[in-house]
Scaffold this active site. Structure first.
Site, mmCIF file in Angstrom:
data_model
loop_
_atom_site.group_PDB
_atom_site.id
_atom_site.type_symbol
_atom_site.label_atom_id
_atom_site.label_comp_id
_atom_site.label_asym_id
_atom_site.label_seq_id
_atom_site.Cartn_x
_atom_site.Cartn_y
_atom_site.Cartn_z
ATOM 1 N N LYS A 81 -2.102 -5.234 -5.052
ATOM 2 C CA LYS A 81 -1.411 -4.992 -5.748
ATOM 3 C C LYS A 81 -0.539 -6.422 -5.998
ATOM 4 C CE LYS A 81 2.356 -3.563 -2.138
ATOM 5 N NZ LYS A 81 2.385 -2.768 -0.493
ATOM 6 N N SER A 156 5.321 1.530 -0.124
ATOM 7 C CA SER A 156 4.959 0.836 -1.440
ATOM 8 C C SER A 156 3.618 0.163 -2.424
ATOM 9 C CB SER A 156 5.727 -0.688 -0.760
ATOM 10 O OG SER A 156 5.095 -1.422 -0.209
ATOM 11 N N SER A 180 2.855 1.416 3.865
ATOM 12 C CA SER A 180 2.717 1.247 2.673
ATOM 13 C C SER A 180 1.560 1.465 2.386
ATOM 14 C CB SER A 180 3.565 -0.008 2.079
ATOM 15 O OG SER A 180 4.465 0.626 2.076
#
Ligand code: GLN
Length: 504
Positions: A81, A156, A180
């Site tokens: 990420k 997210s 997330s």
């Protein structure tokens, strides 16, 4: 061969690499080819450096051929990420304000994966500064869900979930502040685990809400998630909240769970998370799949009880005061001087003006909303009424968990009250977006470990079941999740994501 390699889980990839049926270069090339072919549609990656990935893989192959000692994950590709800083590799956290920034160091999770011999495929898309539940808040365009390109992949960590579910990475690192890792895993049919707060280093994660942020694995199987967790976890003196305690053996817990025996395990179903009188906002198909999952846990020998944690009703309100408050402070470091973007610095303006212009142009709408909310909640005169009250709720949530865990070994709930929703449906209504986090927030606020494991489909879209455990008992999450996964795979005659692969 190339599609086959991208469809293997990590355990199978390791076997193929070890017995020589595939080289690290072949495995890496297969993933790069898949990214080139499919990521135009998904937008799961923000940065891919094919040449570096292939060079890393070639080095693993050379060392294997020379009989040198290899890391535990040698030659296994991974995606990170974009909130995880990577030395010399662009890291934006999904924001314009960090465009062009090249971090001078590796986050601990990145360094540990590197040391284990993984091949970095690239950095994945995300909601800006990890604020969101749909990845629509990325400054670089939304990511799409491989199950249905018109729907969100969660957030997210939506770039990570889409890449792994879309067979563009075997697994990925996500981060979870309020859900997330778990929510994007749930809505794309993956396993996602948020570790006990403090058990995986936050060093080098671009901070959102420091008392909540945790990195963790997103994978196609419980065993793979457990393996990644073992590699990234453990004490790190560079993170002041890192716990200095030996980690439980997660892979062994997953293996034990996969034998399918949960006798002696007591499971609490949380009434406040979708149960009687608390089902508003929960889709009936989600509740049905969750109920079927609970029935399966019972069939595996678990004792199931209903548990009430009344303070959980306040988790959403408390989280959306605490997280923005911490964010308003953390994001003050983006001043147009130290990192990335600088706007208006043409000699005619003073520092304050350049800072204001940079932040006005560099931050997106949701980030500004959070900064304003947080600054307000912390302001003198309002501090006690908002931030102070929210902290008290946080204490109550911890107490409810402690009381529940006096009676049960784990707690379960749906991971998300809803399946993946259509892109655009909730962007104009922040409160309905925040409602996607209803089930994940309590464990976040209490710092407890929680995993999401697939538990069926609702209208053809994945549903996740969340297993929460006491602090440092992450192994219980892996054991229970692996048992459910094994039972479902056996009943279906294949893996959860196999259903998606079969559609293509
Ligand atoms: N969706 C939540 C938020 O917007 C959680 C985000 C996260 O865990 N990073 O804050």
């Amino acid at each position: 061969m190339s599609t086959d390699l991208t469809h293997l889980d990590v355990t199978a990839l390791q076997a193929a690499l070890a017995d020589g049926s595939a080289s690290a270069v072949e495995v890496t090339q297969a993933h790069l080819d898949a990214i080139a072919a499919a990521d135009g549609g998904l937008n799961s990656y923000l940065h891919v450096d094919a040449l570096t990935a292939l060079a890393t893989a070639a080095d693993v192959d050379r060392r294997r051929a020379a009989g040198e000692e290899l890391g535990r994950l040698a030659g296994v590709p991974v995606a990170l990420k974009d909130v995880v800083v990577t030395q010399g590799v662009p890291t934006t956290s999904g924001s314009r304000i960090l465009e062009g920034w090249l971090p001078p160091y590796d986050a601990t999770v990145a360094a540990r994966l590197k040391a284990a011999g993984t091949v970095l495929l690239g950095k994945t898309n995300m909601d800006e500064f990890a604020m969101g539940s749909s990845t629509e808040n990325s400054a670089y365009g939304p990511t799409r869900n491989p199950w249905d390109h018109d729907r969100i992949p969660g957030g997210s960590s939506g770039g990570s979930s889409a890449a792994v579910a879309g067979f563009l990475a075997p697994w990925s690192i996500g981060t979870d502040t309020g859900g997330s890792i778990r929510q994007p895993a749930a809505v794309t049919g993956l396993v996602g685990h948020k570790p006990t707060y403090g058990s995986v280093s936050r060093y080098g994660l671009i901070a959102f809400s420091s008392s909540l942020d945790q990195a963790g694995p997103m994978a196609r199987t419980v065993a793979d998630a457990a393996l990644m967790h073992e590699v990234i976890g453990g004490h790190d003196p560079r993170d002041s909240t890192s716990i200095d305690a030996p980690a439980a053996p997660f892979v062994e817990a997953a293996r034990q769970g996969a034998t399918g025996d949960l006798s002696g395990v007591t499971v609490g179903v949380v009434r406040e998370l979708g149960g009687e009188g608390h089902a508003e906002g929960y889709e009936p198909g989600v509740l049905a799949a969750f109920q079927a999952g609970v029935d399966q846990l019972r069939a595996l020998g678990a004792e199931v009880r209903e548990v009430s944690c009344t303070s959980f009703d306040l988790a959403l309100a408390a989280y959306y005061l605490i997280a923005p408050s911490e964010a308003s402070s953390n994001l003050s470091r983006f001043d147009g001087v130290r990192y990335g973007l600088r706007v208006g610095d043409d000699g005619s303006r003073d520092l304050d003006e350049v800072m204001a212009m940079t932040r006005a142009q560099g931050f997106g709408a949701e980030v500004k909303r959070r900064i304003i909310l947080g600054t307000y909640a912390l302001s003198s005169g309002y501090y006690e009424a908002y931030y102070g009250q929210a902290q008290k709720v946080r204490t109550l949530i911890g107490r409810d968990f402690a009381a529940a865990f006096a009676d049960v070994d784990v707690l379960v709930s749906p991971t998300s009250p809803i399946v993946a929703f259509p892109i655009g449906q909730r962007v104009g209504d922040p409160l309905s977006m925040y409602a996607a986090d209803l089930c994940t927030l309590p464990a976040s606020l209490a710092g407890l470990p929680a995993i999401s494991v697939p538990c069926g489909l609702s209208e053809g879209l994945p549903v996740g079941l969340q297993v929460m455990a006491p602090a440092l008992a992450d192994d219980r999450c892996y054991r229970v999740a692996a048992a459910l996964e094994a039972a479902q795979d056996a009943a279906r005659g294949g893996t959860f994501l196999g259903q998606l692969a079969a559609r293509a």
